[in-house]
Design a protein around this motif. Structure first.
Motif: not given
Length: 91
Positions: A31-38, A82-90
């Motif tokens: 549907d065109g949404k972009m996100c980080v896939d954990v 950027i915020s999602e990557i920061k959350e995952v890396s923490e």
């Protein structure tokens, strides 16, 4: 006993091949949404990147992320990534 090989993927930021478990998958859903896939199992077109903000910035600067996901990326989407990557890396 045989040891199971882990799949290798290339980071689109630093261009270094690493084990799939060490990288994050950025997905453009149907549907065109972009996100980080954990989980690494979401439907959609994906690209792998190190859990590091500098790799994301390198991928954006060279337009590798846009090319890999076959879409234009808005500034608000970049900030979200950027915020999602920061959350995952923490974690």
């Amino acid at each position: 006993m045989k040891t199971k090989k882990s799949p290798m993927r290339k980071c689109i930021g630093c261009q270094i091949s690493k084990e799939k478990k060490q990288l994050l998958r950025v997905v453009r859903t149907p549907d065109g949404k972009m996100c980080v896939d954990v989980t690494g199992k979401m439907n959609g077109r994906g690209a792998y990147i190190c859990p590091d903000e500098s790799c994301l910035k390198a991928a954006l600067k060279a337009k590798r992320l846009e090319s890999a996901l076959a879409t234009q990326i808005d500034n608000e989407v970049i900030e979200t990534l950027i915020s999602e990557i920061k959350e995952v890396s923490e974690q």
